[in-house]
Each structure stands twice: as structure tokens, then as C-alpha cells.
Motif scaffolding. Structure first.
Motif, PDB file in Angstrom:
ATOM      1  N   GLU A  46       0.834  -1.208   0.000  1.00 25.91           N
ATOM      2  CA  GLU A  46       0.000   0.000   0.000  1.00 25.91           C
ATOM      3  C   GLU A  46       0.867   1.256   0.000  1.00 25.91           C
ATOM      4  OE1 GLU A  46      -3.211   2.409   2.811  1.00 25.91           O
ATOM      5  OE2 GLU A  46      -2.777   0.294   3.242  1.00 25.91           O
ATOM      6  N   GLU A  47       1.904   1.274   0.836  1.00 25.81           N
ATOM      7  CA  GLU A  47       2.813   2.416   0.859  1.00 25.81           C
ATOM      8  C   GLU A  47       3.547   2.549  -0.471  1.00 25.81           C
ATOM      9  OE1 GLU A  47       4.980   2.979   4.976  1.00 25.81           O
ATOM     10  OE2 GLU A  47       4.721   0.838   4.538  1.00 25.81           O
ATOM     11  N   TYR A  48       3.992   1.452  -0.991  1.00 24.04           N
ATOM     12  CA  TYR A  48       4.789   1.448  -2.220  1.00 24.04           C
ATOM     13  C   TYR A  48       4.048   2.155  -3.353  1.00 24.04           C
ATOM     14  CZ  TYR A  48       7.313  -0.616  -6.224  1.00 24.04           C
ATOM     15  OH  TYR A  48       8.019  -0.820  -7.386  1.00 24.04           O
ATOM     16  N   LEU A  49       2.766   1.890  -3.477  1.00 28.96           N
ATOM     17  CA  LEU A  49       1.982   2.428  -4.583  1.00 28.96           C
ATOM     18  C   LEU A  49       1.097   3.607  -4.174  1.00 28.96           C
ATOM     19  CD1 LEU A  49       0.943  -0.947  -6.250  1.00 28.96           C
ATOM     20  CD2 LEU A  49       2.609   0.696  -7.127  1.00 28.96           C
ATOM     21  N   TRP A  50       1.223   4.078  -2.944  1.00 26.20           N
ATOM     22  CA  TRP A  50       0.364   5.150  -2.438  1.00 26.20           C
ATOM     23  C   TRP A  50       0.535   6.428  -3.259  1.00 26.20           C
ATOM     24  CZ3 TRP A  50       1.905   9.123   1.589  1.00 26.20           C
ATOM     25  CH2 TRP A  50       0.800   9.879   2.014  1.00 26.20           C
ATOM     26  N   GLU A  51      -0.589   6.998  -3.681  1.00 28.97           N
ATOM     27  CA  GLU A  51      -0.596   8.255  -4.416  1.00 28.97           C
ATOM     28  C   GLU A  51      -1.209   9.334  -3.518  1.00 28.97           C
ATOM     29  OE1 GLU A  51      -2.075   8.090  -8.391  1.00 28.97           O
ATOM     30  OE2 GLU A  51      -1.081   6.174  -8.837  1.00 28.97           O
ATOM     31  N   PRO A  52      -0.376  10.125  -2.845  1.00 23.75           N
ATOM     32  CA  PRO A  52      -0.899  11.088  -1.866  1.00 23.75           C
ATOM     33  C   PRO A  52      -1.627  12.266  -2.479  1.00 23.75           C
ATOM     34  CG  PRO A  52       1.485  11.285  -2.046  1.00 23.75           C
ATOM     35  CD  PRO A  52       1.094  10.095  -2.849  1.00 23.75           C
ATOM     36  N   VAL A  53      -1.414  12.537  -3.761  1.00 22.17           N
ATOM     37  CA  VAL A  53      -2.113  13.623  -4.446  1.00 22.17           C
ATOM     38  C   VAL A  53      -2.583  13.121  -5.804  1.00 22.17           C
ATOM     39  CG1 VAL A  53      -0.763  15.423  -3.289  1.00 22.17           C
ATOM     40  CG2 VAL A  53       0.026  14.528  -5.482  1.00 22.17           C
ATOM     41  N   ALA A  54      -3.476  13.881  -6.417  1.00 29.48           N
ATOM     42  CA  ALA A  54      -3.972  13.503  -7.735  1.00 29.48           C
ATOM     43  C   ALA A  54      -2.865  13.681  -8.786  1.00 29.48           C
ATOM     44  CB  ALA A  54      -5.181  14.356  -8.105  1.00 29.48           C
ATOM     45  N   ALA A  98       7.128   4.092  -5.213  1.00 27.73           N
ATOM     46  CA  ALA A  98       7.439   3.119  -6.263  1.00 27.73           C
ATOM     47  C   ALA A  98       8.245   3.768  -7.382  1.00 27.73           C
ATOM     48  CB  ALA A  98       6.144   2.525  -6.818  1.00 27.73           C
ATOM     49  N   TRP A  99       7.822   4.957  -7.812  1.00 33.39           N
ATOM     50  CA  TRP A  99       8.532   5.659  -8.888  1.00 33.39           C
ATOM     51  C   TRP A  99       9.952   5.981  -8.453  1.00 33.39           C
ATOM     52  CZ3 TRP A  99      11.314   9.804 -10.381  1.00 33.39           C
ATOM     53  CH2 TRP A  99      11.292  10.171 -11.732  1.00 33.39           C
ATOM     54  N   ARG A 100      10.100   6.491  -7.231  1.00 36.17           N
ATOM     55  CA  ARG A 100      11.420   6.922  -6.761  1.00 36.17           C
ATOM     56  C   ARG A 100      12.360   5.731  -6.564  1.00 36.17           C
ATOM     57  NH1 ARG A 100      10.071  12.513  -4.046  1.00 36.17           N
ATOM     58  NH2 ARG A 100       7.884  12.632  -4.629  1.00 36.17           N
ATOM     59  N   MET A 101      11.842   4.630  -6.027  1.00 31.39           N
ATOM     60  CA  MET A 101      12.678   3.443  -5.870  1.00 31.39           C
ATOM     61  C   MET A 101      13.116   2.902  -7.227  1.00 31.39           C
ATOM     62  SD  MET A 101      10.919   1.328  -2.718  1.00 31.39           S
ATOM     63  CE  MET A 101      12.115  -0.018  -2.835  1.00 31.39           C
ATOM     64  N   THR A 102      12.202   2.888  -8.190  1.00 24.80           N
ATOM     65  CA  THR A 102      12.537   2.386  -9.516  1.00 24.80           C
ATOM     66  C   THR A 102      13.576   3.280 -10.187  1.00 24.80           C
ATOM     67  OG1 THR A 102      10.327   1.432  -9.736  1.00 24.80           O
ATOM     68  CG2 THR A 102      11.580   1.752 -11.768  1.00 24.80           C
TER      69      THR A 102
END
Length: 209
Positions: A46-54, A98-102
């Protein structure tokens, strides 16, 4: 080839930054910054893919196409990382853990490839984690590959322009020691962002609307 003694401080900085991020992602304890260990659990899906803003950029199944304002998905396999051909949109999209880790994994793996490898891989050869556990494993492998490239560098390599020919930056025009410095700041920079996103996810308020 003997590892350069001049590399020592930069290698120690890389090790500290990576280990701190790794512990922040995996637990069971992390470095608080003041010497006091703090308990933490492993990164969740859930954290990995969490989108805090639109409108976040993230990693996503290739079958669904890229996310908002993205024009392509980078990476190998069935998932990819949101990106855009040419100039990226402005203002920059907010990016998920997820984006930043990748992004970090690609940077480390490809720079190792273009320093001591076959110098042929591209973003589309890099695996993309579909969940937290696979992303941590990919990041671990990439960090080990880059550390191996560092250990292979002697004094001549540190000063050599183009020792790393990573094609997505100015590496081929820079002494290798400057590339090493840049990679360290990228790890510190994005590692801090990932840690902050974990804190924000933990302390997020109730959903509104």
C-alpha cells in the motif's frame, strides 16, 4: 586494479546512505539520525503504490498505459515507470515511493553497466518492482552492482573522463569521481524523499470527500 584510497570517503558515504535507506524500507529498526534505533516495519504494498495527491507518476501495469501527463512506461516486463518522451511536463508530477525506488534502481544498475559492464543495457532492460518486496530486491541488486563498480576504480579511473559512459547524463564528459559524487547525492536525495513519504503515509489523516 587496487581500489583508490581517495574513494574511501565517498564509498563510506554511499554505504551509509544506502544502509540507512535499506533499513528504512525493511526494518526491523532504522537509524533515527541521533544514534537511537527506532523500530520500523517493512515497506508495505500500500505504501509502495500510495498516491498522496492527484496525478501522481508511479509504476503501473503496461496493459493500462501510462499515467497522467506521462507518454510512456519505462522498464522491462509487464510493468513500467511513468515517463515522457522529450521534456517532462511542468510543473513536475509528484512521484510515488514506487517511482522513486525504480528511478534509483535504474540509475545504479545502468551506471554500473556503463562502468564495468557491457555498456549496452537501456531503461527498457531494467526490471520494475510490482510490489514492495520485489522493488526492495531490485534496489538491493542495483546497489550491489554499483558498489562493485566503485571497488574496481583505481586512482586513474577516478580521474578518467568517460570512465562511466552512462548515456542519460553528462557522465561521458566528466571525471569518474564527479559521477561518484553525483550518484551519492541522488541516493541521499531520493532516500530522504522515500523516508518522508513513509512518515506521511503513517500519519495521514482520514480520507476526505
Amino acid at each position: 586494479m587496487a581500489t583508490s584510497a581517495r574513494l574511501g570517503p565517498l564509498l563510506a558515504q554511499f554505504d551509509f546512505a544506502y544502509e540507512r535507506l535499506r533499513d528504512r524500507l525493511t526494518g526491523p529498526v532504522m537509524d533515527s539520525g541521533n544514534g537511537t534505533p527506532i523500530k520500523t516495519g517493512p515497506l508495505t504494498d500500500e505504501e509502495y503504490l500510495w498516491e498522496p495527491v492527484a496525478g501522481c507518476w508511479s509504476v503501473r501495469p503496461r496493459a493500462g498505459g501510462p499515467g497522467p501527463r506521462a507518454t510512456r512506461l519505462l522498464g522491462g516486463g509487464d510493468w513500467g515507470r511513468d515517463s515522457a518522451a522529450g521534456e517532462h511536463p511542468w510543473p513536475p508530477p509528484f512521484t510515488t515511493i514506487a517511482w522513486r525506488m525504480t528511478h534509483l534502481s535504474e540509475m545504479l544498475a545502468l551506471r554500473a553497466e556503463y562502468t564495468v559492464g557491457g555498456r549496452s543495457l537501456t531503461f527498457d532492460d531494467c526490471p520494475v518492482g510490482t510490489d514492495a518486496a520485489s522493488a526492495v530486491a531490485i534496489l538491493t541488486s542495483a546497489a550491489q552492482a554499483w558498489r562493485g563498480a566503485l571497488l574496481a576504480a583505481d586512482d586513474a579511473a577516478l580521474d578518467r573522463v568517460g570512465h562511466c559512459t552512462y548515456p542519460y547524463g553528462g557522465d561521458a564528459e566528466e571525471p569518474f569521481v564527479e559521477v561518484v559524487w553525483w550518484v551519492n547525492q541522488e541516493l541521499l536525495h531520493h532516500g530522504a524523499e522515500i523516508a518522508l513519504l513513509r512518515d506521511l503515509h503513517r500519519d495521514r489523516g482520514p480520507a476526505v470527500g
